[in-house]
Write a protein that holds these residues in place. Structure first.
Motif, PDB file in Angstrom:
ATOM      1  N   MET A 182       1.572   3.030   5.396  1.00  0.00           N
ATOM      2  CA  MET A 182       0.770   3.239   4.545  1.00  0.00           C
ATOM      3  C   MET A 182       0.883   4.853   4.340  1.00  0.00           C
ATOM      4  O   MET A 182       0.728   5.539   3.390  1.00  0.00           O
ATOM      5  CB  MET A 182      -0.452   2.707   4.935  1.00  0.00           C
ATOM      6  N   LYS A 191       0.619  -1.142  -0.106  1.00  0.00           N
ATOM      7  CA  LYS A 191      -0.086   0.054   0.061  1.00  0.00           C
ATOM      8  C   LYS A 191       0.925   1.268  -0.016  1.00  0.00           C
ATOM      9  O   LYS A 191       0.428   2.429   0.678  1.00  0.00           O
ATOM     10  CB  LYS A 191      -0.808   0.198   1.247  1.00  0.00           C
ATOM     11  N   GLU A 234      -6.868   4.671  -4.045  1.00  0.00           N
ATOM     12  CA  GLU A 234      -5.826   3.866  -3.227  1.00  0.00           C
ATOM     13  C   GLU A 234      -5.494   4.772  -1.996  1.00  0.00           C
ATOM     14  O   GLU A 234      -5.449   4.523  -0.799  1.00  0.00           O
ATOM     15  CB  GLU A 234      -4.414   3.665  -3.944  1.00  0.00           C
TER      16      GLU A 234
END
Length: 724
Positions: free
Chosen positions: A510, A384, A445
């Protein structure tokens, strides 16, 4: 008054008495009162003792007629050389200033002086008769008569000189007005630049605010306020001061939330500093030379300075290359430097960047590059986060330093096929109305990561009061408190086997990925993209798509350079102190704007349209409208460094036309083979248009390059290849 002076030969007056000589002078000067009365300018001699420079009376005119007085004989010492005055100092004797206009009476000089000078009429000034003039005599010629205390002018002379002075004043006023207009224009440019920088800073701040607004529960309300602030900036510029205060409050709010995330180790110091620190980017440090102030924004002078500056650092390039390279930098187009290894391609990028206080980034291209991911990186859904490349990191660094020019060079660009890994990026560079934006990965995302972080922050925020009571202010203390640890696991839905520390680490990675590399990036205005290529058996040729969008500068071995010619060029500038870098504002290095319009009546457009129809199309060489408009842009910009338009067209042909010449020269097209079409049609057209080829070094001459192409084809089975 029109009077003719009577003159005598020496043998006519030899032996005459002084009375007879006086009578001859009266008749010659039209004197009626028996006195030789004159007026003129009296001046001190520098050395009275040895009489080399005695005091004399000059510019002598008759008081009765106003005519210039001359001896009525061809004398070795005419009156124009002055008449002797027998005293040392004008001031001492008459209490008047040297160079004053006076009236006086003349008498014949002593006979021995007249015989010595072979002039029976030679006169001296009668000292007791000298009087200073306070007004013009009755008869005065139209001369300007200037004394240190008074100025006597004839009306016509006054009018004439008044007009001359008036014309000079008008000319100086016009020059001053033009200079003021240039300075105003320069100031307007600086104001525009600062406004753009302010807008860019505001845009960056807005982007950071938007990121944090999605991570913090209360940021939705702040997002609306921030949008309202942006509208006020666009519509009400007069409210900038009030807006600035709101931004300060916003920064304080952002800082408080960032401190919260940092205290629980969701943010590293690097990202925390990026939120609470200055958004203006770094400035150039140390002493510099300002292009606009020191050189009055003269690009021609800038070339001289840069070439001399490089020479002082043992880097030698002919003026032609510096002129050409600076102009190409200002086009905002892709620049490709072609040549053998060691020919000075990357050295030009690096040394030029240092010379103007910029930064160069050399990015080696790998032979296995096949897509844009090799150039820009890619998003890893498992981790990620976005895996950035040195090229993307260079773009991000340039974005953080908007006032410093960045030159990003793809070294050995054609080790891989350029159209594979660079085509998408090249398409973005075609955008001329604004700075192009590159989408790196999906906005969704980033949204997913921020949504998950928002939930984590919400859970911690709801328990904040309890944490405070227990003295827990960071993540380590939270992990050490078993009760709170259990409560957090329950809120997250974790089992006893799940690791809160591991989950915390995942969230950190992330968030760092999203903050470090946003889903899209705008190519900064301070970035120029340059490619360096070698042509050998290990490399690929550039495709027509690449050549159509780039400018190619070809280099040869520096060992073939005429070093003496370069030193002569630099010596001719007469520059002394060139140790400091010459700094340009980013806008002064060229702004991204639409190319000039194609106009059929334009000589440049007409010439290349004809060549395209009669030569390029028959040769199979692609040559479109965009190429001509790029040429118009280049020629316009080149005029700032060199007003030789013929040389600018010569360079354009080398950049945009000849690199496309790769074809079978033996193939027949109409009455000629392709090679014959080049030598019999194309080459004569160039020679007739470009009348300065003899003045251009052979390595930079397009006609010489065409001749070499044809000659090389003859020994290469008829194949015409610019790159061979």
């Amino acid at each position: 008054m029109s009077l003719e002076q009577v003159t005598y030969d020496l043998d006519e007056v030899e032996g005459l008495s002084d009375e007879e000589l006086y009578q001859r002078l009266y008749e010659s000067w039209w004197v009626s009162n028996g006195k030789l009365e004159v007026w003129g300018k009296i001046q001190n001699g520098r050395d009275f003792v040895d009489r080399k420079n005695p005091t004399r009376l000059f510019e002598i005119k008759s008081l009765q007629t106003g005519l210039e007085a001359e001896y009525p004989i061809n004398a070795r010492f005419p009156m124009s050389k002055g008449i002797f005055v027998s005293f040392k100092s004008v001031e001492e004797l008459f209490d008047i200033e040297d160079g004053s206009f006076v009236s006086c009476e003349l008498t014949l000089a002593p006979r021995e002086e007249r015989e010595k000078h072979e002039n029976p009429f030679e006169c001296n000034v009668k000292v007791s008769s000298v009087r200073r003039l306070v007004k013009l005599p009755k008869y005065t010629a139209n001369d300007i008569i200037i004394g240190d205390e008074n100025i006597f002018l004839d009306n016509a002379v006054y009018d004439l000189h008044y007009q001359n002075v008036r014309s000079k004043i008008d000319s100086e006023e016009s020059a001053l007005r033009e200079r003021l207009e240039r300075e105003v224009s320069s100031l307007n440019g600086q104001i525009s630049l600062h406004q753009n920088q302010l807008k860019q800073t505001q845009d960056e701040l807005s982007q950071k605010n938007n990121v944090l607004s999605e991570t913090i529960e209360k940021f939705y309300k702040l997002e609306g306020e921030h949008s309202e602030w942006q509208q006020k900036i666009a519509l009400q510029k007069k409210m900038e001061e009030a807006m600035s205060k709101k931004i300060e409050r916003l920064q304080a709010y952002v800082e408080s939330k960032a401190r919260f995330l940092k205290s629980f180790e969701f943010l590293d110091d690097e990202y925390f500093d990026s939120f609470v620190g200055s958004c203006s980017g770094s400035e150039r440090k140390g002493e510099i030379i300002s292009f606009s102030q020191a050189l009055d924004s003269s690009y021609a002078d800038a070339v001289s300075y840069i070439q001399t500056h490089l020479k002082e650092r043992d880097v030698l390039y002919p003026r032609y290359i510096i002129e050409n390279y600076l102009t190409l930098i200002r086009t905002n187009d892709l620049i490709i430097l072609a040549g053998d290894s060691g020919s000075g391609k990357t050295n030009l990028v690096q040394s030029f960047a240092k010379a103007i206080g910029g930064v160069s980034k050399i990015i080696p291209v790998k032979p296995n590059w096949t897509s844009s991911e090799d150039l820009l990186g890619y998003y890893n859904p498992l981790e990620k986060k976005y895996l950035a490349t040195p090229f993307l990191e260079a773009l991000n660094e340039a974005k953080q330093n908007p006032n410093i020019p960045y030159f990003i060079c793809l070294d050995e660009m054609n080790l891989a096929r350029v159209e594979y890994y660079f085509a998408d990026f090249l398409s973005k560079l075609e955008e001329r109305n604004e700075q192009p934006t590159i989408q790196l990965y999906s906005d969704d995302e980033a949204a997913h990561v921020l949504a998950e972080l928002k939930g984590v922050v919400s859970i911690i925020s709801n328990a904040q009061e309890k944490f405070s009571k227990n003295g827990i202010v960071d993540f380590v203390a939270l992990m050490q408190d078993e009760e709170i640890n259990a409560e957090i696991k329950r809120a997250f839905g974790f089992s006893d086997k799940d690791s809160l520390i591991k989950y915390h680490g995942d969230i950190r990675r992330m968030l760092a990925g999203v903050l470090g590399t946003p889903s899209s990036i705008t190519i900064p205005a301070n970035v120029r993209i340059i490619g360096a290529i070698n042509i050998d058996e290990t490399t690929h040729y550039l495709s027509p798509k690449i050549l159509d969008r780039a400018h190619v500068m070809k280099f040869r071995s520096p060992l073939l350079t005429d070093w003496d010619a370069i030193f002569d060029e630099i010596d001719s500038y007469g520059l002394d102190d060139v140790t400091l870098p010459l700094v340009f504002d980013i806008a002064e290095l060229g702004e991204r704007a639409p190319y000039p319009k194609f106009e059929r009546s334009n000589d440049f457009c007409e010439f290349f349209t004809t060549l395209n129809r009669e030569v390029f199309d028959l040769l199979g060489v692609e040559f479109g409208m965009r190429t001509i408009r790029q040429g118009l842009n280049y020629v316009n910009l080149f005029s700032d460094v060199n007003d030789n338009k013929s040389l600018a067209i010569n360079n354009f042909i080398l950049h945009k036309v000849l690199p496309k010449f790769t074809f079978d020269g033996d193939k027949q097209v109409g009455d000629y083979s392709k090679a014959e079409l080049v030598s019999r049609v194309f080459l004569p057209r160039l020679e007739s248009l470009l009348d300065n080829q003899a003045e251009i070094a052979a390595e930079f001459s397009c006609t010489k390059s065409v001749e070499r192409l044809v000659k090389t084809a003859e020994s290469n089975d008829g194949v015409v290849n610019y790159w061979a």
